[in-house]
Write a protein that holds these residues in place. Structure first.
Motif, short mmCIF file in Angstrom:
data_model
loop_
_atom_site.label_atom_id
_atom_site.label_comp_id
_atom_site.label_asym_id
_atom_site.label_seq_id
_atom_site.Cartn_x
_atom_site.Cartn_y
_atom_site.Cartn_z
N GLY A 7 48.36 21.82 36.73
CA GLY A 7 48.00 21.26 37.72
C GLY A 7 47.14 21.93 37.67
N LEU A 8 45.75 22.04 37.32
CA LEU A 8 44.69 21.55 37.39
C LEU A 8 44.29 20.33 37.43
N SER A 9 44.36 19.16 37.17
CA SER A 9 44.28 18.09 37.25
C SER A 9 45.56 17.42 38.89
N LEU A 10 45.42 18.51 39.62
CA LEU A 10 46.19 18.11 39.99
C LEU A 10 46.03 18.68 41.65
N SER A 11 44.97 19.31 41.12
CA SER A 11 44.34 20.68 42.36
C SER A 11 42.48 20.29 42.68
N VAL A 12 42.59 19.52 41.76
CA VAL A 12 40.38 18.80 41.78
C VAL A 12 40.43 19.01 43.85
N ALA A 13 41.55 18.25 44.09
CA ALA A 13 40.73 17.98 45.63
C ALA A 13 41.18 18.92 46.14
N ALA A 14 42.78 19.86 46.03
CA ALA A 14 42.31 20.78 46.96
C ALA A 14 41.13 21.78 46.21
N LEU A 15 40.49 22.45 45.44
CA LEU A 15 39.55 22.57 44.73
C LEU A 15 38.14 22.68 45.66
N THR A 16 38.11 21.15 45.49
CA THR A 16 36.60 20.52 46.40
C THR A 16 36.47 21.26 47.25
N LEU A 17 37.95 21.01 48.45
CA LEU A 17 37.89 21.22 49.77
C LEU A 17 38.03 22.73 50.09
N GLY A 55 28.33 44.80 28.03
CA GLY A 55 29.44 44.18 28.24
C GLY A 55 29.35 43.68 29.28
N VAL A 56 30.53 42.74 30.02
CA VAL A 56 30.55 41.97 31.13
C VAL A 56 31.32 42.11 31.94
N LYS A 57 32.11 42.92 32.75
CA LYS A 57 33.42 42.63 33.45
C LYS A 57 33.28 41.42 34.57
N LEU A 58 34.71 40.93 34.40
CA LEU A 58 34.80 39.42 34.27
C LEU A 58 36.29 39.71 35.12
N TYR A 59 36.47 38.26 36.60
CA TYR A 59 37.65 38.30 36.83
C TYR A 59 37.93 36.92 36.36
N ALA A 60 39.52 36.84 36.11
CA ALA A 60 39.93 35.09 35.46
C ALA A 60 41.14 34.69 36.21
N VAL A 61 41.49 33.50 36.54
CA VAL A 61 41.84 32.94 37.29
C VAL A 61 43.28 32.44 36.16
N ASN A 62 43.92 32.51 36.27
CA ASN A 62 45.28 32.31 35.66
C ASN A 62 46.55 31.13 36.41
N ALA A 63 45.92 30.16 35.67
CA ALA A 63 46.78 28.86 36.21
C ALA A 63 48.35 28.28 36.84
N VAL A 64 49.08 29.12 35.61
CA VAL A 64 50.15 29.28 35.37
C VAL A 64 51.57 29.07 36.63
N PRO A 65 50.31 30.58 37.19
CA PRO A 65 51.41 30.88 37.81
C PRO A 65 51.97 29.57 39.45
N SER A 66 51.51 28.95 39.86
CA SER A 66 50.48 28.26 40.32
C SER A 66 51.33 26.98 40.30
N VAL A 71 48.95 39.11 29.93
CA VAL A 71 48.89 37.66 30.57
C VAL A 71 49.43 37.17 29.85
N LYS A 72 49.15 37.03 28.77
CA LYS A 72 50.08 36.43 27.48
C LYS A 72 50.98 36.30 26.90
N LYS A 73 51.78 37.77 27.63
CA LYS A 73 52.99 38.05 27.07
C LYS A 73 54.32 36.92 28.14
N ASP A 74 53.72 36.95 29.04
CA ASP A 74 54.30 35.79 29.85
C ASP A 74 53.23 35.14 31.07
N PRO A 75 52.42 34.21 31.14
CA PRO A 75 51.93 33.18 31.67
C PRO A 75 52.14 33.42 33.41
N SER A 76 53.17 33.04 33.19
CA SER A 76 53.81 32.69 34.67
C SER A 76 54.22 34.12 34.90
N ALA A 77 54.71 34.96 35.35
CA ALA A 77 55.00 36.19 35.18
C ALA A 77 53.78 36.94 36.00
#
Length: 421
Positions: A12-22, A298-309, A89-95
């Motif tokens: 999914g990440l590989s296929l998304s390079v163009a879309a992310l750039t746009l 401590g640093v507060k973060l947002y992370a992207v889970n690519a599996v659902p996409s 997140v690790k329980k079921d990344p797709s959900a």
């Protein structure tokens, strides 16, 4: 995480390079502006955003501008306990959610398990340009950027201005000779006490915080730290506290204590806003040397889970766009100003704004975020070994179960236990 999920995620990440750039580079506006209408995905995209408990209303209100500028991106805000982000997140990344909030010390385990991936270069560059250095460190792992910082957190010193002056609180020795300091050494919380080792120049997992065998506490300076802890039994200005910290602050049994932003409201309630002083950590004399006492940052973060996409490039691009918006200057400003959030910003520009510099707590945390006052908490999985092993040794030293002639031996073993050897 199964190999199939890892393959799907990477695909999914590989296929998304163009879309992310746009999505990220389609105009000259920064990502926190959400982009222009012509940059939005043509097809409607739905995203799930996991945020910390009791914050849903703030996010739904705060995302109005993003929603207006990105009408084709629908964001469902769901409250979860961000301290359990990696577990959930690790329980079921797709959900799980497309974007989720987490404390930075969970990053290493999520990366090593394959749940989150290195973020696209354009976002990494923007983060390095806009966020303070310690926030960047918190978002990186093994030299790569994996998440979006949106705030910082550190302990500070709270004190009663009727009992201590601004000059007094610059030194632990002055605090405890003129009044009292409350700490819990009878049942040590390693988050609060273990940074004493970094205060004297020792390292936890090396200078990078990622060297499994890089902890060097078993030296003369480390022995001095243990001796300092033992000596507090004979310090009349030291008061051991636990769950009664605030009540003892209210009664005047302690004139100062160290804690995080979460205790500000309680401290005000205890002695009144006019009496409450807030400062950076004091210097402290360990082994005959005055050093700057340090805290964990401590640093507060947002992370992207690519599996659902999956292979939906629009959805993944939208997820990164939303994460960039949430960590951007505009959103950091509104979350700082909102009383229900009041998150100390990690954005360089926002940190210099009058409404931050004139805020006593925020100003103290921002100062504490510098390397002279804090160490970014390591994020490698071996931190699981660190918490219980170090707390046990420090507690036993104060309680007299470990005597000075055993300090070196116990530190040698502790270093092995922390590394998992």
């Amino acid at each position: 995480m199964s190999k199939n999920w890892k393959k799907k995620l990477l695909s999914g990440l590989s296929l998304s390079v163009a879309a992310l750039t746009l999505a990220a580079c389609g105009n000259n506006d920064s990502a926190d502006n959400g982009g222009n209408a012509e940059d939005n995905q043509a097809a409607e995209t739905s995203l799930k955003l996991w945020v910390t408990t009791d914050s849903k209303k703030f996010y739904e209100d705060g995302l109005k501008d993003f929603n207006d500028e990105n009408p084709n991106i629908k964001v469902e805000v769901i409250e979860t306990e961000d301290a359990k982000a990696q577990e959930n997140v690790k329980k079921d990344p797709s959900a799980a959610a497309d974007i989720f909030a987490l404390p930075h010390d969970q990053l290493g385990q999520l990366v090593d398990s394959g749940v989150i991936q290195e973020i696209p270069e354009q976002f990494a560059t923007q983060i390095k340009d806009e966020q303070i250095e310690s926030a960047v460190v918190g978002a990186e792992y093994k030299g790569k950027m994996y998440a979006f910082p949106y705030g910082i957190e550190s302990q500070v010193l709270y004190y009663n201005k009727d009992l201590l002056s601004e000059e007094d609180v610059k030194s632990y020795e002055d605090i405890t000779s003129k009044a009292t300091m409350g700490m819990n050494l009878k049942a040590v919380d390693a988050y609060k006490t273990a940074p004493l080792f970094m205060s004297v120049g020792d390292h936890l997992f090396g200078e990078s915080g990622e060297d499994v065998t890089g902890t060097d506490w078993n030296n003369d300076k480390g022995v001095a730290v243990l001796q300092w802890i033992a000596d507090q039994n004979d310090n009349s200005g030291f008061v051991n506290v636990g769950d009664d910290t605030i009540s003892k602050f209210a009664s005047g049994d302690i004139a100062s204590f160290e804690s995080g932003p979460w205790d500000k409201a309680k401290a005000i309630e205890a002695i009144g806003e006019d009496k409450l002083g807030i400062s950076v950590y004091p210097t402290i004399n360990i082994g005959g040397e005055d050093v700057q006492q340090k805290a964990f940052l401590g640093v507060k973060l947002y992370a992207v889970n690519a599996v659902p996409s999956g292979e939906d490039t629009n959805r993944l691009a939208a997820a990164y766009k939303l994460a960039a918006y949430l960590s951007g200057a505009h959103f950091q400003e509104i979350q700082f100003k909102d009383a229900s959030r009041n998150i100390i910003p990690s954005n360089k520009e926002i940190q210099t704004a009058d409404y931050v510099t004139n805020d006593e707590l925020a100003n103290a945390v921002v100062t504490m975020s510098g390397s002279d006052y804090s160490v970014v908490m390591p994020k490698i999985p071996e931190m699981n070994n660190f918490w219980t092993a170090s707390a046990a040794v420090l507690t036993d030293v104060y309680n007299g179960k470990i005597t000075p002639d055993q300090f070196q031996e116990k530190l040698d073993q502790l270093v092995k236990d922390i590394s998992g050897q």
